[in-house]
Design a protein around this motif. Structure first.
Motif, short mmCIF file in Angstrom:
data_model
loop_
_atom_site.label_atom_id
_atom_site.label_comp_id
_atom_site.label_asym_id
_atom_site.label_seq_id
_atom_site.Cartn_x
_atom_site.Cartn_y
_atom_site.Cartn_z
N ASP A 204 0.81 -1.22 0.00
CA ASP A 204 0.00 0.00 0.00
C ASP A 204 0.84 1.27 0.00
N LEU A 205 2.15 1.11 0.19
CA LEU A 205 3.04 2.28 0.16
C LEU A 205 3.71 2.45 -1.21
N LEU A 206 3.62 1.42 -2.06
CA LEU A 206 4.39 1.43 -3.31
C LEU A 206 3.49 1.64 -4.53
N ASP A 207 4.13 1.74 -5.70
CA ASP A 207 3.42 1.92 -6.98
C ASP A 207 2.58 3.19 -7.02
N GLY A 208 3.19 4.29 -6.58
CA GLY A 208 2.52 5.59 -6.75
C GLY A 208 1.36 5.81 -5.79
N LYS A 209 1.35 5.08 -4.67
CA LYS A 209 0.23 5.22 -3.75
C LYS A 209 0.55 6.05 -2.51
N ALA A 210 1.84 6.40 -2.29
CA ALA A 210 2.20 7.07 -1.04
C ALA A 210 3.41 7.98 -1.21
N TRP A 211 3.43 9.05 -0.42
CA TRP A 211 4.50 10.04 -0.50
C TRP A 211 4.89 10.52 0.90
N ILE A 212 6.12 10.98 1.03
CA ILE A 212 6.52 11.74 2.21
C ILE A 212 6.40 13.21 1.79
N CYS A 213 5.44 13.93 2.36
CA CYS A 213 5.12 15.27 1.87
C CYS A 213 5.55 16.34 2.87
N HIS A 214 6.03 17.46 2.34
CA HIS A 214 6.48 18.56 3.19
C HIS A 214 5.83 19.88 2.79
N ARG A 215 5.00 19.87 1.73
CA ARG A 215 4.25 21.06 1.37
C ARG A 215 2.80 20.70 1.15
N PHE A 216 1.91 21.61 1.56
CA PHE A 216 0.48 21.42 1.37
C PHE A 216 -0.10 22.71 0.81
N ASP A 217 -0.89 22.58 -0.27
CA ASP A 217 -1.59 23.75 -0.82
C ASP A 217 -0.60 24.88 -1.13
N GLY A 218 0.56 24.51 -1.62
CA GLY A 218 1.54 25.50 -2.03
C GLY A 218 2.38 26.10 -0.92
N GLU A 219 2.12 25.69 0.33
CA GLU A 219 2.86 26.27 1.46
C GLU A 219 3.60 25.16 2.19
N GLU A 220 4.59 25.59 2.99
CA GLU A 220 5.27 24.65 3.87
C GLU A 220 4.22 23.98 4.78
N LEU A 221 4.34 22.69 5.01
CA LEU A 221 3.35 21.96 5.81
C LEU A 221 3.41 22.44 7.27
N GLU A 222 2.27 22.90 7.78
CA GLU A 222 2.22 23.41 9.16
C GLU A 222 2.39 22.27 10.16
N PRO A 223 3.01 22.58 11.32
CA PRO A 223 3.20 21.54 12.34
C PRO A 223 1.90 20.82 12.71
N GLN A 224 0.79 21.54 12.85
CA GLN A 224 -0.43 20.84 13.29
C GLN A 224 -0.95 19.87 12.23
N HIS A 225 -0.53 20.04 11.00
CA HIS A 225 -0.92 19.09 9.95
C HIS A 225 0.20 18.09 9.66
N GLY A 226 1.25 18.09 10.48
CA GLY A 226 2.25 17.05 10.35
C GLY A 226 3.63 17.51 9.96
N GLY A 227 3.82 18.84 9.80
CA GLY A 227 5.13 19.34 9.41
C GLY A 227 6.17 19.10 10.48
N PRO A 228 7.46 18.95 10.10
CA PRO A 228 8.03 19.22 8.78
C PRO A 228 7.54 18.30 7.65
N ALA A 229 7.31 17.01 7.95
CA ALA A 229 6.92 16.12 6.86
C ALA A 229 5.99 15.04 7.39
N ARG A 230 5.05 14.64 6.55
CA ARG A 230 4.14 13.57 6.92
C ARG A 230 4.03 12.58 5.78
N LEU A 231 3.61 11.37 6.15
CA LEU A 231 3.27 10.39 5.14
C LEU A 231 1.90 10.77 4.57
N VAL A 232 1.70 10.59 3.27
CA VAL A 232 0.38 10.78 2.67
C VAL A 232 0.04 9.51 1.87
#
Ligand SMILES: Cc1cc2nc3c(=O)[nH]c(=O)nc-3n(C[C@H](O)[C@H](O)[C@H](O)COP(=O)(O)OP(=O)(O)OC[C@H]3O[C@@H](n4cnc5c(N)ncnc54)[C@H](O)[C@@H]3O)c2cc1C
Lengths: 199, 221
Positions: free
Chosen positions: A124-152
């Protein structure tokens, strides 16, 4: 079908089949976590994959940023019932991070700064199904939403998309994570409404 | 599978000008822990359904307190429309993390924002049932005194219960601050709208609480 609630009509709906059962659409971005938002410094941040054979692959913040970046757009579904359409992220596909990882493990236990864990099958993590993300909606990912980086991992309920992600342990046997040990479903497919254990 | 059960409304009372407590009869209810919630499901005549989560307000029986939000799809129905004798569906109990267990005798700090008082009140009531001498401290932040829930019980608190009131509408731009929060030591439960929980949990870290002992429940909004 359930019993009809006298006098209940509900809202006009126009989701065109994009809402999984029991979900409703929101336009803001609610937050779900079990404790306070951890404080993490970017220059001490690292991400690691530990294989079942005991090998560790590590990335610093700079190394993560230097990898090819993708900008997935996805609908996300929280087990507390809200769904948000067309969220836009930026991050590194797990396919890239797993390129040099040799493993025969079937299970992954994702762990986070602050101690959170969640489990899912490795596929479920492979073949284009998952990312380690550090930006949301064009901005740096806020801490309350998982910043610096979260799994998506948008195809599963959003608690699987661990905030403040720190690493992944590959395991031969499935090991339940935080919510998975507290009565929530082990897999968490929103389209099959797998909210709670046994659903 | 936690199955859906029929729940018949047997009593309802105004809890504040905008909130109502609903008492349900649910055959074969398995019991629950203070802090857990249920999922409520409403069904329209055309088959459309809406689900939301509501905390259990008491340690025994199925009692919910719902804040009616303007245009809230489910809350406004539960507060304004549902009548004694009506049936809805619910399932639970849900949630094994945000719970207080009577066997744990560590002092407890409860931090409530608005309707976030509901699961914390279940803990206070469970503590009353349990007896013993575990001290509880409740910090209850709300717009103005008239909005408080459970007035009869909280205006005359039990001897083991300390209450700090924070009224955000009375002083200009008053928000919860560090000075409202006792220092580290107790197990902490924080509940309310997301913004409140974020702010309160952050202040708790500032005054030295250990993040591993802070449990939060966010209601959305
Ligand atoms: C675990 C859990 C326990 C909960 N326990 C309770 C409880 O005991 N009592 C209770 O009243 N609610 C509780 N809630 C919130 C509840 O589930 C609903 O979100 C709330 O009643 C609004 O639903 P609605 O259908 O009326 O509003 P909707 O039609 O979904 O939304 C109407 C508008 O209100 C906003 N909104 C949604 N939730 C809130 C909120 N909490 N505060 C302010 N604005 C909001 C939405 O963004 C939207 O703009 C709980 C939520 C969770 C996740």
């Amino acid at each position: 079908m359930g019993i009809i609630s006298r006098g209940f009509r509900g809202r006009p709906r126009d989701d065109h089949g994009r809402l999984p059962p029991g979900q409703y659409q929101v336009h803001d971005f609610p937050v779900l976590s079990a404790g306070p938002t951890p404080r993490i410094e970017q220059d001490r941040w690292e991400f690691a994959i530990d294989t079942e054979a005991g090998q560790t692959h590590r990335w610093s913040w700079q190394e993560l940023m230097a990898l090819p970046q993708e900008s997935p757009t996805a609908d996300i579904h929280c087990v507390t019932k809200w769904s948000k359409f067309d969220t836009t992220w930026q991050g590194v596909s797990l396919d890239v991070l797993f390129e040099d990882v040799e493993t025969a493990a079937e299970y992954a236990l994702v762990h986070s700064y602050g101690g959170y864990t969640t489990n899912l099958p490795l596929e479920d993590l492979l073949d284009g199904k998952a990312w380690i993300c550090h930006r949301f909606d064009g901005e740096e990912l806020e801490p309350q939403h998982g910043g610096p980086a979260r799994l998506v991992v948008p195809h599963l309920y959003f608690w699987k998309s661990a905030k403040w992600v720190r690493g992944i342990r590959l395991l031969n046997e499935d090991w339940p994570g935080f919510w998975e040990s507290a009565g929530y479903h082990n897999y968490g497919d929103p389209w099959r409404e797998q909210r709670y254990e046994g659903d | 599978m936690i199955r859906w059960r029929r729940a018949r409304l047997t009593a309802a009372r105004e809890e504040s000008p905008t909130a109502r407590t609903l008492v349900f009869e649910v055959p074969d209810w398995p019991g629950h822990l203070a802090g857990q919630h249920v999922d409520v499901r409403l069904t329209a005549p055309d088959g459309y359904t809406a689900q939301r989560s509501y905390s259990l307000a008491t340690p025994e029986g199925v009692e919910l307190t719902v804040e009616g939000l303007p245009d809230g799809e489910v809350s406004s129905y539960l507060v304004d429309e549902l009548t004694v004798g009506d049936e809805i569906e619910l399932r639970g109990p849900v949630g094994g993390w945000f719970v207080w267990r009577p066997a744990v005798t560590t002092p407890v700090l409860l931090v409530a924002g608005g309707s976030g008082i509901v699961p914390l009140m279940a803990m206070i009531r469970a503590r009353r049932l349990a007896g013993g001498d575990t001290p509880f401290h409740l910090v209850y932040s709300l717009r103005e005194p008239a909005r408080r829930y459970y007035a009869a019980e909280l205006d005359a608190p039990d001897p083991w219960l300390t209450i700090t009131w924070v009224h955000t509408r009375l002083a200009p731009h008053r928000r919860i601050t560090k000075d409202d929060l006792p220092g580290p030591g107790p197990d902490v439960f924080v509940c309310g709208p997301t913004g409140f929980v974020e702010a309160a949990a952050d202040l708790l870290l500032d005054v030295g609480h250990d993040s591993a002992r802070i449990r939060t429940e966010r209601f959305g909004g």
